[in-house]
Design a protein around this motif. Structure first.
Motif, mmCIF file in Angstrom:
data_model
loop_
_atom_site.group_PDB
_atom_site.id
_atom_site.type_symbol
_atom_site.label_atom_id
_atom_site.label_comp_id
_atom_site.label_asym_id
_atom_site.label_seq_id
_atom_site.Cartn_x
_atom_site.Cartn_y
_atom_site.Cartn_z
ATOM 1 N N ALA A 239 -30.205 54.189 60.267
ATOM 2 C CA ALA A 239 -31.450 53.710 59.630
ATOM 3 C C ALA A 239 -32.674 53.955 60.280
ATOM 4 O O ALA A 239 -33.708 54.112 59.551
ATOM 5 N N ASP A 240 -32.701 53.875 61.525
ATOM 6 C CA ASP A 240 -33.846 54.011 62.284
ATOM 7 C C ASP A 240 -34.247 55.655 62.146
ATOM 8 O O ASP A 240 -35.367 56.005 62.052
ATOM 9 N N LEU B 41 -35.892 56.237 58.782
ATOM 10 C CA LEU B 41 -37.299 55.362 58.733
ATOM 11 C C LEU B 41 -38.147 56.146 59.427
ATOM 12 O O LEU B 41 -39.484 56.323 59.108
ATOM 13 N N LEU C 43 -42.975 56.390 53.943
ATOM 14 C CA LEU C 43 -43.001 55.212 53.055
ATOM 15 C C LEU C 43 -44.276 55.358 52.160
ATOM 16 O O LEU C 43 -44.251 54.229 51.173
ATOM 17 N N VAL D 246 -34.387 58.713 50.304
ATOM 18 C CA VAL D 246 -33.628 57.530 50.568
ATOM 19 C C VAL D 246 -32.424 57.728 49.831
ATOM 20 O O VAL D 246 -31.174 57.412 50.745
ATOM 21 N N ARG E 218 -29.277 46.412 55.049
ATOM 22 C CA ARG E 218 -30.364 46.636 55.733
ATOM 23 C C ARG E 218 -31.068 47.790 54.798
ATOM 24 O O ARG E 218 -32.174 47.749 54.742
ATOM 25 N N ARG F 251 -32.781 45.741 51.934
ATOM 26 C CA ARG F 251 -33.810 45.286 52.727
ATOM 27 C C ARG F 251 -35.192 46.147 52.636
ATOM 28 O O ARG F 251 -36.264 46.028 52.238
ATOM 29 N N GLU F 252 -34.928 47.466 52.992
ATOM 30 C CA GLU F 252 -35.766 48.493 53.206
ATOM 31 C C GLU F 252 -36.144 48.993 51.855
ATOM 32 O O GLU F 252 -37.344 49.369 51.534
ATOM 33 N N ARG G 265 -38.097 46.505 50.216
ATOM 34 C CA ARG G 265 -39.737 46.278 50.493
ATOM 35 C C ARG G 265 -40.563 47.683 50.252
ATOM 36 O O ARG G 265 -41.829 47.218 49.783
ATOM 37 N N TYR G 266 -40.033 48.789 50.037
ATOM 38 C CA TYR G 266 -40.700 50.053 49.508
ATOM 39 C C TYR G 266 -41.272 49.591 48.162
ATOM 40 O O TYR G 266 -42.037 50.049 47.690
#
Length: 208
Positions: free
Chosen positions: A72-73, A76, A81, A92, A133, A136-137, A140-141
């Motif tokens: 995930a890191d 990102l 984004l 993604v 996770r 969630r990302e 948010r995007y």
């Protein structure tokens, strides 16, 4: 004592132990992995291994969740984004499927399914650090893209789930039922591109 109640001790051999655990768990599965084999692969004594992870379930969860967090890191860092959905969503989708269908992702998933009845916390931890996770990302995007007027989404949480499910079309069922375990970039690209097209047809901003 449940694995979730034990605190992981970190020290100079922490990464070394996790590397050995990853090798053995992915080769032998959760049940087949022995502490002797893990300590040997990690190059540490059993006493050292137990000082970090007194429970094998805790060691597996730490290994799996660490791998998910790393994935995930990395995503990102590589995905901008601030870009519009037409740019971000394909990245993604490919990142999501890249991990889910990787050798690591497939083996962790199978171990979690195989052990879910006896050790439900294994699957719960994998879900928390992986799918949850990602959800969630993406949520948010989508909220940020909505604020910029790039999409029209009333429920960003539902839309995030819909997008990830679209990305699993065809390929995931083939994997789960053992029909296919290796997927080409072209196969992944076909599914992701279709997911993005379908998603934006539903949620893409249209001129008033």
């Amino acid at each position: 004592m449940p694995a979730s109640t034990v605190t992981v001790r970190r020290g100079r051999k922490y990464d070394q132990v996790l590397k050995g655990a990853r090798e053995v768990f992915l080769r032998d599965g959760f049940e087949g992995a022995s502490v002797d084999d893990i300590s040997r692969a990690a190059g540490v004594s059993k006493a050292t291994l137990y000082s970090y992870f007194p429970d094998k379930r805790l060691l597996f969860m730490e290994m799996a969740s660490t791998q998910c967090r790393m994935q995930a890191d990395e995503a990102l860092v590589t995905i901008d984004l601030s870009q519009p959905p037409q740019v971000v969503l394909p990245q993604v989708g490919r990142t999501f499927l890249g991990f889910l269908l990787s050798e690591m992702g497939q083996r962790v998933f199978r171990i979690c399914v195989a052990e879910s009845d006896r050790f439900p916390e294994l699957g719960a931890e994998f879900y928390r650090c992986g799918p949850m996770r990602m959800h969630r990302e993406v949520k948010r995007y989508l909220g940020e893209a909505q604020a910029r007027g790039e999409i029209r989404v009333e429920d960003s949480g539902l839309a995030a789930d819909q997008f990830t499910e679209l990305c699993k079309a065809d390929l995931w069922s083939k994997f789960v039922f053992g029909v296919q375990t290796s997927f080409s970039e072209a196969e992944i690209g076909r599914v992701v591109d279709g997911a993005v097209t379908t998603f934006l047809a539903r949620y893409g901003a249209r001129p008033d």
